[in-house]
Design an enzyme around this catalytic site. Structure first.
Site, mmCIF file in Angstrom:
data_model
loop_
_atom_site.group_PDB
_atom_site.id
_atom_site.type_symbol
_atom_site.label_atom_id
_atom_site.label_comp_id
_atom_site.label_asym_id
_atom_site.label_seq_id
_atom_site.Cartn_x
_atom_site.Cartn_y
_atom_site.Cartn_z
ATOM 1 N N LYS A 158 10.901 2.339 -26.011
ATOM 2 C CA LYS A 158 11.204 3.788 -26.301
ATOM 3 C C LYS A 158 12.680 4.060 -25.974
ATOM 4 C CE LYS A 158 6.564 5.297 -25.581
ATOM 5 N NZ LYS A 158 5.477 5.860 -24.711
ATOM 6 N N GLN A 167 4.558 8.429 -19.100
ATOM 7 C CA GLN A 167 3.994 7.372 -19.552
ATOM 8 C C GLN A 167 2.501 6.997 -19.022
ATOM 9 O OE1 GLN A 167 4.933 5.645 -22.084
ATOM 10 N NE2 GLN A 167 3.315 3.991 -22.041
ATOM 11 N N ASP A 180 5.064 14.126 -26.632
ATOM 12 C CA ASP A 180 3.674 13.210 -26.981
ATOM 13 C C ASP A 180 2.614 13.992 -27.586
ATOM 14 O OD1 ASP A 180 3.747 10.613 -26.125
ATOM 15 O OD2 ASP A 180 3.575 10.901 -23.896
HETATM 16 N N1 GUN Z 1 0.379 4.963 -23.127
HETATM 17 C C1 GUN Z 1 -0.036 4.447 -24.276
HETATM 18 N N2 GUN Z 1 0.595 5.113 -25.400
HETATM 19 C C2 GUN Z 1 1.248 6.251 -25.020
HETATM 20 C C3 GUN Z 1 1.701 7.413 -25.574
HETATM 21 O O1 GUN Z 1 1.812 7.461 -26.747
HETATM 22 N N3 GUN Z 1 2.274 8.083 -24.652
HETATM 23 C C4 GUN Z 1 2.394 8.130 -23.223
HETATM 24 N N4 GUN Z 1 3.027 9.164 -22.426
HETATM 25 N N5 GUN Z 1 1.705 6.994 -22.771
HETATM 26 C C5 GUN Z 1 1.046 6.062 -23.443
#
Ligand code: GUN
Length: 293
Positions: free
Chosen positions: A52, A96, A119
């Protein structure tokens, strides 16, 4: 049969975002800023967050990575969320997941200001999505919509079977595929572990979106000739020949299913690369205050 190339599509979109960001900055606007909170050292989460941050660089965004040990208390984490909510320089942020067991994930999600919830996990964004209002749509469903649109795949009036009913893929995907606009306007059936006629449902589908997390679940006998198959599976299976010690396995038995399809997304290289790209799109929207002032 055409393979849906998520990697190339994601790269294209990131370039488009980067061009728009430079234009915004050249006109005196603010460079979008995404912050990410990472708790602990889970291998998968480390990789996701690293990717990211790299994607932010590729898009010309500012990014901040805030790390905590997994001994952090819920109160401390909520205090950081509050701080980011109130930080005018941060346009959007993510926490996350998964979080350590002693922290209530839903409480943390709901503490995030929905206007910065890139998100799209906050109930306000989920609710707004389900009634078709402007909002942040979560990464995986949005990535799939983008692929369907970019490949010009017809969804109107089609029968779409979604395998899986998770909050982050199956449910939002069903809601989006039935929405009154393209890509959408489909007749949607959601199948899960309690669906008695799952195979028959799949055989009638024009579009199958497989998101059950069961490797090679969708076999050729379940797919109609000419169907569109989107594979959302990303199960890690041990593989001693790989440096990482594993490889990603989709929900679709690709080799036997692909020849029957009009379009199919592979694993890896299909939906996966699109998810981070969707987060980047949401961050750009956050920077532009596109949905919320
Ligand atoms: N863990 C796995 N996929 C995601 C996501 O799209 N966002 C977040 N915050 N955590 C994740």
């Amino acid at each position: 049969m055409q393979i849906i190339d998520g990697k190339a599509t994601a790269a294209e979109i990131k370039k488009e975002i980067a061009a728009e960001v430079e234009q915004i900055v050249a006109q005196g606007g603010k460079r979008p800023h995404l912050a990410a909170i990472l708790v602990g050292h889970d291998g998968g989460s480390e990789t996701y967050v690293k990717n990211k941050v790299l994607a932010c660089e590729a898009c010309g965004f500012k990014s901040s990575l805030i790390r905590f040990e997994d001994t952090i208390t819920e109160e401390e984490l909520l205090a950081k969320v509050k701080e980011l909510n109130e930080d005018d320089d941060v346009d959007g942020f993510i926490v996350q997941l998964p979080l350590p067991k002693h922290i209530a994930e839903q409480k943390v999600i709901e503490a995030i200001d929905y206007r910065k919830d890139v998100d799209g996990f906050h109930p306000i964004n989920v609710g707004r999505m389900s009634i078709g209002l402007p909002c942040y749509i979560s990464a995986t469903p949005n990535g799939i919509l983008t692929l369907l649109a970019r490949y010009g795949i017809e969804t109107r009036g089609k029968k779409c079977v979604i395998l899986g009913r998770s909050n982050i893929v199956g449910k939002p995907m069903a809601s989006l595929m039935m929405q009154k606009r393209y890509p959408g306007d489909a007749t949607v059936t959601v199948c899960h572990s309690h669906s008695p006629k799952l195979k028959e449902e799949c055989r009638q589908a024009d579009i199958i979106i497989a998101a059950i997390g069961s490797p090679n679940f969708v076999t050729a006998d379940m797919v109609k000739e000419g169907a569109v198959v989107i594979d959302v599976g990303t199960t890690r299976v041990p593989d001693a020949t790989r440096k990482s010690g594993f490889r990603l396995c989709g929900d679709v038995k690709f080799d036997e299913v692909a020849p029957k399809c009009s379009f199919i997304s592979p694993v890896p290289g299909g939906v996966g690369p699109m998810t981070i790209c969707s987060l980047m799109k949401n961050t750009l929207s956050a920077g532009k205050k596109e949905f919320y002032k």
